[in-house]
Enzyme design. Structure first.
Site, PDB file in Angstrom:
ATOM      1  N   PHE A 177      53.317  21.169  46.400  1.00  0.00           N
ATOM      2  CA  PHE A 177      53.109  22.503  46.519  1.00  0.00           C
ATOM      3  C   PHE A 177      53.151  23.224  45.220  1.00  0.00           C
ATOM      4  O   PHE A 177      52.214  24.146  44.883  1.00  0.00           O
ATOM      5  CB  PHE A 177      53.762  23.213  47.631  1.00  0.00           C
ATOM      6  CG  PHE A 177      55.208  23.900  47.274  1.00  0.00           C
ATOM      7  CD1 PHE A 177      54.979  25.125  46.904  1.00  0.00           C
ATOM      8  CD2 PHE A 177      56.305  22.660  47.442  1.00  0.00           C
ATOM      9  CE1 PHE A 177      56.495  25.630  46.567  1.00  0.00           C
ATOM     10  CE2 PHE A 177      57.360  23.608  47.121  1.00  0.00           C
ATOM     11  CZ  PHE A 177      57.558  24.845  46.633  1.00  0.00           C
ATOM     12  N   LYS A 178      53.854  22.602  44.404  1.00  0.00           N
ATOM     13  CA  LYS A 178      54.109  23.337  43.023  1.00  0.00           C
ATOM     14  C   LYS A 178      52.761  23.314  42.199  1.00  0.00           C
ATOM     15  O   LYS A 178      52.751  24.306  41.122  1.00  0.00           O
ATOM     16  CB  LYS A 178      55.097  22.888  42.246  1.00  0.00           C
ATOM     17  CG  LYS A 178      56.474  22.658  43.001  1.00  0.00           C
ATOM     18  CD  LYS A 178      57.167  24.158  43.343  1.00  0.00           C
ATOM     19  CE  LYS A 178      58.436  23.838  43.973  1.00  0.00           C
ATOM     20  NZ  LYS A 178      59.570  23.195  43.355  1.00  0.00           N
TER      21      LYS A 178
END
Length: 465
Positions: A111-112
């Site tokens: 998700f980063k």
């Protein structure tokens, strides 16, 4: 719009100055002076937008016109061009009450990427406009480092150093960082845990002479742009589910260690997104669960788990929430944080705890429960969860009910954590991009948990021709 510090001792700044400051010069965290509110009618209009167009709509409230619209649009297009799914963060429906927001379709399968691909473009843009080299410095529990490196590697005018806890990230996370041999990348493997790495980063950003001399910039979620970029996918998830079924309010279940992803949801709620509850999923490093359940914010013993990206005891973004919880009183925030530094804990009374519990629930997931959930969802839904995502699902199952719709976050692809998946005899096919990492050489420098030793490595890196 201007930006201020949670501790109140920094003059209001513009958007770009806030990006460049990262950690506020008074040790606090930067936040918008006012939070814009989006109407229900506007939300309805946004249902037809692509992820990229929604991003532009939300960011337009915050950038103060400091970045021309066409420039911002170009950055957004470049940021998400490398994602494997055209929706960027697609929603998968498991049941009519449970949806999974897949946040792992970026280049490093976590998700980063959603925030850090954009931050890489933004820093590159600012570097060219201002004609100065930017030195990005950050700590990672696994995913931030890989995503940040991927976002800026090879970019002119930017150097990046990432600290990660030696042998305390998954093998794929380690390889994604350390197989990069670009001249503008330095990987430091610290003999310690993530909190040790993060502590050094905060010290260096608090040393204003060192920070100014080397043009240090942050990629951790202490930087408000990370928070804002993550807020976009809360809106996107809600809008996608709203197309499928009638919604009044919605819950989100979020795997969390540093409270950044949760605070992004809190910001979305304050902007007008009809969120009922933010369900915080932690692992056995459960400082956030203890606070939500008891009102005591106090770190405990560090434990290594199947979900290493959440192996964190001190949640940096908690201070941003504390600011709003305390009625936007920066003096009180400073007093609370000073007390935490001196005594190692923050305690709130029973009435205040009720206010916290009205907005949040929290569940600390043990290793055995994490594996059980992975096996259950593979067997019953043919959906393979990574361990962090499994923690989010476990929290949903703990607090969900038949009258509420929940979106749970899939924060990483299961291939990044095959060590845990293999424990329950599930064999998975690795994506080609991950498979090829296994045969590449690694480039990292192992250092002691010593500020002096880390500074020496940084000075040598910054002084290279």
């Amino acid at each position: 719009m201007k930006y201020i510090s949670t501790r109140g001792n920094v003059e209001a700044r513009g958007f770009i100055e806030t990006v460049l400051m990262g950690l506020a010069d008074d040790g606090g965290l930067m936040i918008p002076e006012e939070i814009p509110v989006v109407s229900a009618a506007t939300l309805k209009e946004w249902e037809a937008l692509s992820y990229q167009d929604l991003f532009l709509k939300i960011f337009s409230y915050y950038t103060n016109d400091e970045i021309p619209y066409e420039d911002l649009k170009d950055m957004v297009a470049k940021s998400y061009s490398s994602f494997r799914n055209p929706e960027v963060t697609p929603v998968q429906t498991i049941t009519d009450k449970l949806h999974i927001l897949e946040l792992f379709h970026g280049p490093t399968f976590a998700f980063k990427d959603v925030a850090l691909q954009f931050m890489g473009e933004l820093y590159s843009y600012i570097s060219k406009k201002q004609g100065e080299i930017i030195h990005i410095l950050g700590a990672t529990s696994g995913d931030t480092g890989a995503a940040a490196i991927q976002g800026v590697r090879g970019k002119e005018g930017i150097r990046i150093c990432v600290l990660h806890p030696h042998l305390k990230v998954s093998k794929v996370q380690e390889l994604q960082m350390t197989t990069v041999n670009d001249a503008n990348v330095l990987n430091l493997a610290v003999k310690g845990n993530f909190d040790d790495c993060q502590g050094v980063i905060k010290e260096l950003f608090g040393d204003l002479d060192f920070k100014g001399k080397h043009h240090l910039r942050a990629i951790n979620s202490i930087n408000f742009v990370r928070i804002l970029a993550q807020t976009v996918y809360y809106f996107y998830a809600y809008l996608q589910v709203a197309k499928q079924q009638k919604l009044e309010k919605i819950n989100f279940s979020i795997p969390s260690g540093n409270f950044g992803n949760v605070f992004s949801g809190y910001l979305a709620k304050k902007m007008g997104l009809p969120i009922n509850k933010l369900i915080i999923a932690t692992n056995e490093n459960n400082i956030l669960e203890r606070f939500i359940k008891t009102g005591v914010y106090k770190s405990g013993d560090f434990l290594s788990t199947h979900s290493p990206s959440m192996d964190i005891q001190i949640a940096s973004n908690f201070e941003r929430y504390l600011y709003y919880f305390l009625g936007e009183d920066s003096q009180k925030v400073s007093e609370y944080m000073k007390k935490f530094q001196q005594e190692g804990q923050i305690v709130i009374d029973a009435e205040d705890l009720k206010r916290v519990q009205a907005e949040f629930s929290a569940h600390g997931v043990k290793n055995a429960e994490c594996l059980e959930i992975i096996g259950k969802y593979k067997a019953e839904h043919d959906y393979l969860l990574d361990p962090h995502t499994a923690c989010g699902i476990a929290a949903y199952e703990t607090f969900g009910n038949d009258n509420e719709v929940c979106v749970s976050f899939a924060t990483a692809h299961p291939a990044k954590f095959d060590e845990a998946i293999r424990l329950i005899d599930i064999k998975q096919q690795f994506p080609a991009e991950i498979e090829q990492l296994l045969s590449l050489p690694q480039y990292q420098t192992i250092v002691n948990n010593s500020k002096e030793e880390i500074v020496a490595q940084l000075e040598a890196f910054y002084n290279r021709a």
